[in-house]
Write a protein that holds these residues in place. Structure first.
Motif, PDB file in Angstrom:
ATOM      1  N   LYS A  26       2.116  24.309  -2.866  1.00 50.45           N
ATOM      2  CA  LYS A  26       2.187  24.643  -1.448  1.00 50.45           C
ATOM      3  C   LYS A  26       1.159  23.819  -0.693  1.00 50.45           C
ATOM      4  O   LYS A  26       0.057  23.568  -1.170  1.00 50.45           O
ATOM      5  CB  LYS A  26       1.913  26.135  -1.209  1.00 50.45           C
ATOM      6  CG  LYS A  26       2.862  27.056  -1.942  1.00 50.45           C
ATOM      7  CD  LYS A  26       4.262  26.940  -1.398  1.00 50.45           C
ATOM      8  CE  LYS A  26       5.188  27.882  -2.149  1.00 50.45           C
ATOM      9  NZ  LYS A  26       6.521  27.872  -1.651  1.00 50.45           N
ATOM     10  N   ALA A  27       1.517  23.398   0.512  1.00 52.57           N
ATOM     11  CA  ALA A  27       0.638  22.537   1.293  1.00 52.57           C
ATOM     12  C   ALA A  27      -0.530  23.325   1.873  1.00 52.57           C
ATOM     13  O   ALA A  27      -0.364  24.457   2.316  1.00 52.57           O
ATOM     14  CB  ALA A  27       1.427  21.876   2.414  1.00 52.57           C
ATOM     15  N   PHE A  28      -1.674  22.731   1.867  1.00 49.90           N
ATOM     16  CA  PHE A  28      -2.900  23.261   2.457  1.00 49.90           C
ATOM     17  C   PHE A  28      -3.275  24.634   1.892  1.00 49.90           C
ATOM     18  O   PHE A  28      -3.930  25.425   2.546  1.00 49.90           O
ATOM     19  CB  PHE A  28      -2.788  23.345   3.992  1.00 49.90           C
ATOM     20  CG  PHE A  28      -2.319  22.066   4.614  1.00 49.90           C
ATOM     21  CD1 PHE A  28      -3.112  20.930   4.587  1.00 49.90           C
ATOM     22  CD2 PHE A  28      -1.076  21.987   5.224  1.00 49.90           C
ATOM     23  CE1 PHE A  28      -2.682  19.752   5.156  1.00 49.90           C
ATOM     24  CE2 PHE A  28      -0.634  20.808   5.794  1.00 49.90           C
ATOM     25  CZ  PHE A  28      -1.446  19.686   5.760  1.00 49.90           C
ATOM     26  N   GLY A  29      -2.818  24.951   0.678  1.00 43.62           N
ATOM     27  CA  GLY A  29      -3.139  26.220   0.050  1.00 43.62           C
ATOM     28  C   GLY A  29      -2.489  27.417   0.707  1.00 43.62           C
ATOM     29  O   GLY A  29      -2.895  28.548   0.509  1.00 43.62           O
ATOM     30  N   HIS A  30      -1.460  27.192   1.495  1.00 45.02           N
ATOM     31  CA  HIS A  30      -0.781  28.275   2.216  1.00 45.02           C
ATOM     32  C   HIS A  30       0.578  28.525   1.564  1.00 45.02           C
ATOM     33  O   HIS A  30       1.379  27.610   1.428  1.00 45.02           O
ATOM     34  CB  HIS A  30      -0.587  27.872   3.677  1.00 45.02           C
ATOM     35  CG  HIS A  30      -0.131  28.989   4.535  1.00 45.02           C
ATOM     36  ND1 HIS A  30       1.187  29.379   4.620  1.00 45.02           N
ATOM     37  CD2 HIS A  30      -0.825  29.826   5.347  1.00 45.02           C
ATOM     38  CE1 HIS A  30       1.289  30.387   5.453  1.00 45.02           C
ATOM     39  NE2 HIS A  30       0.089  30.676   5.911  1.00 45.02           N
ATOM     40  N   PRO A  31       0.866  29.764   1.157  1.00 48.68           N
ATOM     41  CA  PRO A  31       2.124  30.023   0.457  1.00 48.68           C
ATOM     42  C   PRO A  31       3.374  29.853   1.314  1.00 48.68           C
ATOM     43  O   PRO A  31       4.473  29.800   0.791  1.00 48.68           O
ATOM     44  CB  PRO A  31       1.996  31.478  -0.007  1.00 48.68           C
ATOM     45  CG  PRO A  31       0.884  32.056   0.761  1.00 48.68           C
ATOM     46  CD  PRO A  31       0.011  30.943   1.239  1.00 48.68           C
ATOM     47  N   GLY A  32       3.246  29.723   2.617  1.00 43.55           N
ATOM     48  CA  GLY A  32       4.411  29.563   3.480  1.00 43.55           C
ATOM     49  C   GLY A  32       4.788  28.126   3.766  1.00 43.55           C
ATOM     50  O   GLY A  32       5.831  27.865   4.349  1.00 43.55           O
ATOM     51  N   TRP A  43       9.351   7.365  -4.303  1.00 44.85           N
ATOM     52  CA  TRP A  43       8.949   7.730  -2.959  1.00 44.85           C
ATOM     53  C   TRP A  43       9.980   8.663  -2.355  1.00 44.85           C
ATOM     54  O   TRP A  43      11.183   8.497  -2.525  1.00 44.85           O
ATOM     55  CB  TRP A  43       8.789   6.491  -2.094  1.00 44.85           C
ATOM     56  CG  TRP A  43       7.716   5.598  -2.589  1.00 44.85           C
ATOM     57  CD1 TRP A  43       6.447   5.946  -2.938  1.00 44.85           C
ATOM     58  CD2 TRP A  43       7.808   4.199  -2.811  1.00 44.85           C
ATOM     59  NE1 TRP A  43       5.746   4.863  -3.347  1.00 44.85           N
ATOM     60  CE2 TRP A  43       6.553   3.754  -3.286  1.00 44.85           C
ATOM     61  CE3 TRP A  43       8.809   3.270  -2.658  1.00 44.85           C
ATOM     62  CZ2 TRP A  43       6.286   2.440  -3.597  1.00 44.85           C
ATOM     63  CZ3 TRP A  43       8.544   1.961  -2.961  1.00 44.85           C
ATOM     64  CH2 TRP A  43       7.296   1.552  -3.421  1.00 44.85           C
ATOM     65  N   LEU A  44       9.498   9.613  -1.589  1.00 46.98           N
ATOM     66  CA  LEU A  44      10.386  10.553  -0.910  1.00 46.98           C
ATOM     67  C   LEU A  44      11.055   9.932   0.307  1.00 46.98           C
ATOM     68  O   LEU A  44      12.157  10.313   0.686  1.00 46.98           O
ATOM     69  CB  LEU A  44       9.602  11.800  -0.467  1.00 46.98           C
ATOM     70  CG  LEU A  44       9.105  12.724  -1.564  1.00 46.98           C
ATOM     71  CD1 LEU A  44       8.216  13.804  -0.965  1.00 46.98           C
ATOM     72  CD2 LEU A  44      10.261  13.350  -2.298  1.00 46.98           C
ATOM     73  N   CYS A  45      10.393   8.980   0.910  1.00 39.54           N
ATOM     74  CA  CYS A  45      10.881   8.391   2.168  1.00 39.54           C
ATOM     75  C   CYS A  45      12.238   7.698   2.018  1.00 39.54           C
ATOM     76  O   CYS A  45      12.989   7.610   2.988  1.00 39.54           O
ATOM     77  CB  CYS A  45       9.863   7.415   2.718  1.00 39.54           C
ATOM     78  SG  CYS A  45       8.294   8.196   3.120  1.00 39.54           S
ATOM     79  N   ASP A  46      12.544   7.227   0.822  1.00 41.10           N
ATOM     80  CA  ASP A  46      13.815   6.531   0.621  1.00 41.10           C
ATOM     81  C   ASP A  46      15.016   7.427   0.881  1.00 41.10           C
ATOM     82  O   ASP A  46      16.077   6.955   1.253  1.00 41.10           O
ATOM     83  CB  ASP A  46      13.903   5.980  -0.798  1.00 41.10           C
ATOM     84  CG  ASP A  46      12.867   4.906  -1.055  1.00 41.10           C
ATOM     85  OD1 ASP A  46      12.392   4.301  -0.079  1.00 41.10           O
ATOM     86  OD2 ASP A  46      12.531   4.677  -2.238  1.00 41.10           O
ATOM     87  N   ARG A  61       3.823   7.291   5.153  1.00 38.22           N
ATOM     88  CA  ARG A  61       5.148   6.701   5.231  1.00 38.22           C
ATOM     89  C   ARG A  61       5.062   5.201   5.101  1.00 38.22           C
ATOM     90  O   ARG A  61       4.174   4.616   5.701  1.00 38.22           O
ATOM     91  CB  ARG A  61       5.785   7.081   6.568  1.00 38.22           C
ATOM     92  CG  ARG A  61       7.137   6.490   6.773  1.00 38.22           C
ATOM     93  CD  ARG A  61       7.641   6.861   8.144  1.00 38.22           C
ATOM     94  NE  ARG A  61       8.864   6.137   8.401  1.00 38.22           N
ATOM     95  CZ  ARG A  61       9.263   5.773   9.589  1.00 38.22           C
ATOM     96  NH1 ARG A  61       8.566   6.075  10.649  1.00 38.22           N
ATOM     97  NH2 ARG A  61      10.371   5.120   9.741  1.00 38.22           N
ATOM     98  N   PRO A  62       5.877   4.505   4.423  1.00 40.53           N
ATOM     99  CA  PRO A  62       7.080   4.845   3.673  1.00 40.53           C
ATOM    100  C   PRO A  62       6.832   5.042   2.177  1.00 40.53           C
ATOM    101  O   PRO A  62       7.766   4.976   1.393  1.00 40.53           O
ATOM    102  CB  PRO A  62       7.983   3.650   3.908  1.00 40.53           C
ATOM    103  CG  PRO A  62       7.046   2.501   3.966  1.00 40.53           C
ATOM    104  CD  PRO A  62       5.786   3.059   4.604  1.00 40.53           C
ATOM    105  N   TYR A  63       5.602   5.275   1.790  1.00 41.16           N
ATOM    106  CA  TYR A  63       5.277   5.388   0.367  1.00 41.16           C
ATOM    107  C   TYR A  63       4.792   6.786   0.004  1.00 41.16           C
ATOM    108  O   TYR A  63       3.990   6.951  -0.912  1.00 41.16           O
ATOM    109  CB  TYR A  63       4.224   4.354  -0.017  1.00 41.16           C
ATOM    110  CG  TYR A  63       4.627   2.951   0.359  1.00 41.16           C
ATOM    111  CD1 TYR A  63       5.699   2.326  -0.243  1.00 41.16           C
ATOM    112  CD2 TYR A  63       3.946   2.264   1.359  1.00 41.16           C
ATOM    113  CE1 TYR A  63       6.085   1.052   0.112  1.00 41.16           C
ATOM    114  CE2 TYR A  63       4.318   0.982   1.722  1.00 41.16           C
ATOM    115  CZ  TYR A  63       5.387   0.388   1.096  1.00 41.16           C
ATOM    116  OH  TYR A  63       5.761  -0.873   1.458  1.00 41.16           O
ATOM    117  N   CYS A  67       5.097  15.457   0.559  1.00 43.31           N
ATOM    118  CA  CYS A  67       5.298  15.555   2.001  1.00 43.31           C
ATOM    119  C   CYS A  67       5.680  16.987   2.363  1.00 43.31           C
ATOM    120  O   CYS A  67       6.337  17.678   1.588  1.00 43.31           O
ATOM    121  CB  CYS A  67       6.409  14.595   2.428  1.00 43.31           C
ATOM    122  SG  CYS A  67       6.737  14.575   4.190  1.00 43.31           S
ATOM    123  N   THR A  68       5.300  17.422   3.560  1.00 47.03           N
ATOM    124  CA  THR A  68       5.684  18.743   4.037  1.00 47.03           C
ATOM    125  C   THR A  68       6.913  18.686   4.941  1.00 47.03           C
ATOM    126  O   THR A  68       7.534  19.703   5.212  1.00 47.03           O
ATOM    127  CB  THR A  68       4.536  19.385   4.834  1.00 47.03           C
ATOM    128  OG1 THR A  68       4.167  18.518   5.898  1.00 47.03           O
ATOM    129  CG2 THR A  68       3.347  19.654   3.946  1.00 47.03           C
TER     130      THR A  68
END
Length: 121
Positions: A26-32, A43-46, A61-63, A67-68
């Protein structure tokens, strides 16, 4: 039950870190806030919709490998909810007549004219 993208072990959906490999889930330690992570160092950007339409402002981006904002191109942003025409019943028929009311009016005029011609003989 979701699995960790790094060690492929099943984890709780609210877990902030993987209990097996300590990989952040989870991003930033937040479960939501879901943290999307690439597998096999790709890479996710592709395959992200925001990269394709150039609205992404993520600094990696683009590497980006995590990502959130990631949204897969193959999944539409707004899912289409279609009601089968067989379930619409009278409402579907009424909508069809309203949509094609000009053609229905012309067809009724032609039928009325043919009826008048045949009845006058």
């Amino acid at each position: 039950m979701p699995s960790c993208s790094k060690c492929k072990q099943p984890v709780d959906s609210q877990a902030v870190n993987c209990p097996h490999c300590n990989n952040p889930l989870k991003a930033f330690g937040h479960p939501g806030i879901t943290l999307y992570q690439s597998e096999d160092n790709t890479w996710l950007c592709d395959r992200c919709i925001y990269h394709q339409d150039d609205t992404c402002n993520f600094p990696q981006r683009p590497y980006a490998q995590s990502c959130t904002l990631f949204h897969d191109l193959s999944i539409p942003l707004i899912p289409e909810i279609a009601t089968p025409s067989s379930r619409q019943g009278w409402t579907g028929i009424k909508n069809w007549f309203y949509r094609y009311r000009g053609l229905v009016a012309i067809a009724l005029l032609i039928l009325f004219s043919v009826f008048l011609v045949l009845s006058s003989r």
